[in-house]
Design a protein around this motif. Structure first.
Motif, mmCIF file in Angstrom:
data_model
loop_
_atom_site.group_PDB
_atom_site.id
_atom_site.type_symbol
_atom_site.label_atom_id
_atom_site.label_comp_id
_atom_site.label_asym_id
_atom_site.label_seq_id
_atom_site.Cartn_x
_atom_site.Cartn_y
_atom_site.Cartn_z
ATOM 1 N N ARG A 46 0.863 -1.196 0.000
ATOM 2 C CA ARG A 46 0.000 0.000 0.000
ATOM 3 C C ARG A 46 0.894 1.238 0.000
ATOM 4 N NH1 ARG A 46 -2.301 3.491 3.790
ATOM 5 N NH2 ARG A 46 -4.410 4.173 3.287
ATOM 6 N N HIS A 119 -17.390 0.127 5.296
ATOM 7 C CA HIS A 119 -17.527 0.772 6.609
ATOM 8 C C HIS A 119 -18.925 0.624 7.179
ATOM 9 C CE1 HIS A 119 -14.431 2.775 4.164
ATOM 10 N NE2 HIS A 119 -13.723 2.614 5.257
ATOM 11 N N GLY A 138 -13.368 -1.379 8.773
ATOM 12 C CA GLY A 138 -12.672 -0.518 9.715
ATOM 13 C C GLY A 138 -13.090 0.934 9.582
ATOM 14 N N PRO A 139 -12.456 1.838 10.287
ATOM 15 C CA PRO A 139 -11.499 1.468 11.323
ATOM 16 C C PRO A 139 -12.218 0.992 12.588
ATOM 17 C CG PRO A 139 -11.650 3.867 11.145
ATOM 18 C CD PRO A 139 -12.580 3.285 10.124
ATOM 19 N N THR A 143 -6.840 5.067 14.416
ATOM 20 C CA THR A 143 -5.597 4.764 13.707
ATOM 21 C C THR A 143 -4.897 6.044 13.279
ATOM 22 O OG1 THR A 143 -4.654 3.680 11.764
ATOM 23 C CG2 THR A 143 -6.872 4.536 11.510
ATOM 24 N N SER A 145 -2.499 5.625 10.884
ATOM 25 C CA SER A 145 -1.818 5.173 9.670
ATOM 26 C C SER A 145 -2.556 5.525 8.389
ATOM 27 C CB SER A 145 -1.613 3.658 9.718
ATOM 28 O OG SER A 145 -0.931 3.288 10.894
ATOM 29 N N LYS A 146 -3.773 6.055 8.486
ATOM 30 C CA LYS A 146 -4.535 6.413 7.277
ATOM 31 C C LYS A 146 -4.959 7.861 7.414
ATOM 32 C CE LYS A 146 -8.780 4.857 4.894
ATOM 33 N NZ LYS A 146 -8.529 4.943 3.479
ATOM 34 N N ILE A 173 -9.718 -3.986 10.529
ATOM 35 C CA ILE A 173 -8.564 -3.095 10.351
ATOM 36 C C ILE A 173 -8.737 -1.814 11.159
ATOM 37 C CG2 ILE A 173 -9.515 -2.040 8.225
ATOM 38 C CD1 ILE A 173 -6.494 -1.959 7.266
ATOM 39 N N GLY A 174 -7.614 -1.236 11.538
ATOM 40 C CA GLY A 174 -7.605 0.050 12.217
ATOM 41 C C GLY A 174 -7.306 -0.083 13.694
ATOM 42 N N GLY A 175 -6.078 0.261 14.082
ATOM 43 C CA GLY A 175 -5.713 0.265 15.497
ATOM 44 C C GLY A 175 -5.643 -1.103 16.145
ATOM 45 N N VAL A 194 -3.054 -5.188 9.867
ATOM 46 C CA VAL A 194 -2.345 -4.152 10.618
ATOM 47 C C VAL A 194 -1.260 -3.508 9.759
ATOM 48 C CG1 VAL A 194 -2.663 -5.463 12.764
ATOM 49 C CG2 VAL A 194 -0.480 -5.603 11.580
ATOM 50 N N ILE A 195 -1.060 -2.225 10.035
ATOM 51 C CA ILE A 195 0.132 -1.548 9.524
ATOM 52 C C ILE A 195 1.096 -1.370 10.693
ATOM 53 C CG2 ILE A 195 1.119 0.532 8.482
ATOM 54 C CD1 ILE A 195 -1.528 0.962 6.988
ATOM 55 N N SER A 196 0.756 -0.421 11.604
ATOM 56 C CA SER A 196 1.746 0.011 12.600
ATOM 57 C C SER A 196 2.114 -1.064 13.614
ATOM 58 C CB SER A 196 1.257 1.278 13.308
ATOM 59 O OG SER A 196 -0.007 1.080 13.867
HETATM 60 N N1 3NM Z 1 -7.670 1.256 6.205
HETATM 61 P P1 3NM Z 1 -2.984 0.613 11.684
HETATM 62 S S1 3NM Z 1 -7.732 1.910 8.650
HETATM 63 C C1 3NM Z 1 -5.238 1.143 5.665
HETATM 64 O O1 3NM Z 1 -10.673 1.873 8.001
HETATM 65 C C2 3NM Z 1 -6.349 1.368 6.604
HETATM 66 O O2 3NM Z 1 -10.456 1.119 5.989
HETATM 67 C C3 3NM Z 1 -8.509 1.525 7.198
HETATM 68 O O3 3NM Z 1 -3.322 0.980 10.158
HETATM 69 C C4 3NM Z 1 -9.992 1.516 7.055
HETATM 70 O O4 3NM Z 1 -2.952 -0.859 11.763
HETATM 71 C C5 3NM Z 1 -6.217 1.716 7.948
HETATM 72 O O5 3NM Z 1 -1.606 1.207 11.882
HETATM 73 C C6 3NM Z 1 -4.930 1.900 8.679
HETATM 74 O O6 3NM Z 1 -4.009 1.271 12.543
HETATM 75 C C7 3NM Z 1 -4.561 0.743 9.569
#
Ligand code: 3NM
Length: 222
Positions: A46, A119, A138-139, A143, A145-146, A173-175, A194-196
């Protein structure tokens, strides 16, 4: 090639690592290799957000990361960029609600894996109708990261989708961290993305292992 079976998809979603160069404080290839050693089950490239690579540099990074995935049997998914996914013969594409029509993407990619972010129930039903192999929901938690992330919804959104008949593979996804995996699996998710939690961890391998253990434990308890 046939479409992925939903049970195989559910397993691949267990520990779904997403990243691009902007998420990495050290070389992305190093982080990905460590994450794979720790037990991730799926990877999404991504390359988004301020400072993201474009053009040839984006292509070269994608190719390098895809190669690492191929060496370890980890499917490689490309976020949003259908042309890049086709050029690399990636395993699949993930699109958000802003990234175009899922039906058109499905036509372009044939039987490759198609993931769609949703969502709410309406978006999830549309994703199923368009032929998504899985939905990213998500989220769930806040988060960083977005850049344009919506408000966190909590694990209740997953429960709501399941209650309303969304039966296809779902990933939260998200946090997400190892500490909150239990709640999202209990709510009906097949896995976590997850990203972070991995990309920013002091040890991506340890972080991935902890997430994998948490998912397995939660699924056993479910
Ligand atoms: N999409 P982290 S939240 C790429 O809600 C992404 O669709 C999201 O990163 C959504 O794991 C998100 O660091 C970021 O919170 C997730």
């Amino acid at each position: 090639m046939a479409r992925i079976a939903s049970e195989a998809m559910r397993e691949q979603l267990e520990v779904y690592f997403i990243m691009g160069s902007v998420n990495c404080a050290k070389p992305p290839a190093e982080i990905l290799a460590e994450a794979i050693a720790g037990g991730i089950t799926l990877f999404q490239f991504r390359e988004k957000g301020s400072g993201a690579l474009v053009g040839e540099q984006k292509y070269e990074l994608a190719k390098q990361l895809q190669h690492i995935c191929q060496e370890h049997g980890i499917p490689f998914i490309v976020n949003d960029d259908v042309e890049l996914a086709l050029a690399l013969d990636a395993d699949g594409v993930h699109i958000g609600q802003e990234d175009g029509d899922a039906r058109i993407v499905r036509e372009k990619i044939g039987d490759k894996i198609l993931g769609v972010s949703a969502h709410n129930l309406q978006e999830a039903l549309a994703a199923v109708a368009a032929g998504a192999d899985y939905i990213g929901v998500g989220p769930i938690y806040p988060t960083k990261s977005k850049e344009d992330a919506k408000k966190a919804q909590g694990p209740g959104i997953i429960r709501l989708l399941r209650r309303h008949g969304i039966a296809i593979p779902l990933v939260a996804i998200g946090g997400i961290t190892a500490g909150n995996v239990g709640e999202v699996i209990a709510a009906g998710a097949d896995g976590v993305s997850v990203i972070s939690a991995i990309a920013s961890a002091p040890s991506p391998a340890v972080a991935a292992r902890q997430l994998a253990q948490a998912v397995h434990l939660s699924k056993k308890g479910a």
